[in-house]
Motif scaffolding. Structure first.
Motif, PDB file in Angstrom:
ATOM      1  N   SER A 142     108.651  96.803  -3.725  1.00  0.00           N
ATOM      2  CA  SER A 142     109.359  95.626  -4.241  1.00  0.00           C
ATOM      3  C   SER A 142     110.294  96.025  -5.381  1.00  0.00           C
ATOM      4  O   SER A 142     111.442  95.564  -5.450  1.00  0.00           O
ATOM      5  CB  SER A 142     108.371  94.576  -4.746  1.00  0.00           C
ATOM      6  N   LEU A 202     111.629  89.884  -2.472  1.00  0.00           N
ATOM      7  CA  LEU A 202     110.628  88.823  -2.338  1.00  0.00           C
ATOM      8  C   LEU A 202     109.798  89.005  -1.072  1.00  0.00           C
ATOM      9  O   LEU A 202     108.597  88.712  -1.059  1.00  0.00           O
ATOM     10  CB  LEU A 202     111.316  87.453  -2.342  1.00  0.00           C
ATOM     11  N   TRP A 203     110.409  89.520  -0.001  1.00  0.00           N
ATOM     12  CA  TRP A 203     109.660  89.751   1.236  1.00  0.00           C
ATOM     13  C   TRP A 203     108.600  90.836   1.044  1.00  0.00           C
ATOM     14  O   TRP A 203     107.515  90.756   1.611  1.00  0.00           O
ATOM     15  CB  TRP A 203     110.605  90.139   2.384  1.00  0.00           C
ATOM     16  N   VAL A 246     105.706  89.115  -0.844  1.00  0.00           N
ATOM     17  CA  VAL A 246     104.933  88.237   0.055  1.00  0.00           C
ATOM     18  C   VAL A 246     104.126  89.064   1.053  1.00  0.00           C
ATOM     19  O   VAL A 246     102.942  88.799   1.289  1.00  0.00           O
ATOM     20  CB  VAL A 246     105.883  87.244   0.785  1.00  0.00           C
ATOM     21  N   LEU A 277     100.068  89.236   1.383  1.00  0.00           N
ATOM     22  CA  LEU A 277      99.492  88.852   2.674  1.00  0.00           C
ATOM     23  C   LEU A 277      98.562  89.949   3.204  1.00  0.00           C
ATOM     24  O   LEU A 277      97.436  89.665   3.622  1.00  0.00           O
ATOM     25  CB  LEU A 277     100.610  88.556   3.674  1.00  0.00           C
TER      26      LEU A 277
END
Length: 196
Positions: free
Chosen positions: A25, A56-57, A60, A64
């Motif tokens: 990130s 941001l992906w 996330v 997850l």
């Protein structure tokens, strides 16, 4: 594998996933900032999307993956590991044991008193607390019973059966052998010899 070691392994794995996701990130963020600074405001925001994934992906995705690993481990934790049983038994001195045995013998009527030579199994079961008796009795009646069947017969929870079996095993009244994801429980040789 014991529960503490499995917890440590999964904790390290989740920590590694979080660290790797954080590094990815951060790199994606730095790359995006560099592109935005070099391109300036004349190209607009459409160029930024052409040059790499949005940070941001990565955040996330990292959360997850860490959540899935933690959840799956939590669900299968009891089946993958041997339960770590805390020693909750208190030492019992011989005076207290003999006093308890004497009071139980006094309560029994002479017609129903137990003769240790004629029924050693009943004598052993008589000296045990109710929860241990409810676990040991099916083992004596059906040697090789699984802990799952033992849980059903004693109507205790999985952890209560495991704790009680471990306590009885430590005291030499029974032993268990692993079979797949469960154990087969047998009375100790001494206890079985007393039965015959």
């Amino acid at each position: 594998m014991n529960r503490r070691r499995a917890d440590t392994v999964v904790g390290v794995l989740v920590g590694f996933v979080l660290l790797a996701g954080g590094v990815l990130s951060w790199r994606a963020y730095q790359q995006r900032r560099a592109i935005e600074q070099s391109m300036g405001s004349m190209m607009g925001s459409s160029m930024g999307t052409m040059h790499g994934t949005d940070p941001l992906w990565y955040v996330v995705g990292t959360l997850l993956v860490a959540g899935v690993i933690g959840t799956v481990y939590y669900v299968v934790r009891g089946e993958l590991t041997d339960p770590e049983v805390a020693d909750t038994t208190t030492p019992v001195d011989s005076v207290q044991t003999s006093a308890t045995a004497t009071s139980r013998d006094d309560e029994a009527s002479p017609a129903t008193s137990i003769n240790p030579e004629s029924d050693p199994q009943a004598r052993v079961l008589d000296l045990l607390p109710d929860d241990e008796r409810r676990v040991l009795e099916p083992v004596l009646n059906s040697p090789g019973i699984t802990q799952i069947e033992l849980r059903d017969r004693s109507e205790f929870s999985k952890s209560k059966v495991s704790q009680t079996v471990s306590s009885l095993e430590e005291r030499g009244l029974l032993y268990r052998e692993r079979q797949g994801r469960t154990y087969r429980v047998y009375p100790s040789d001494d206890l079985q010899n007393q039965q015959t």
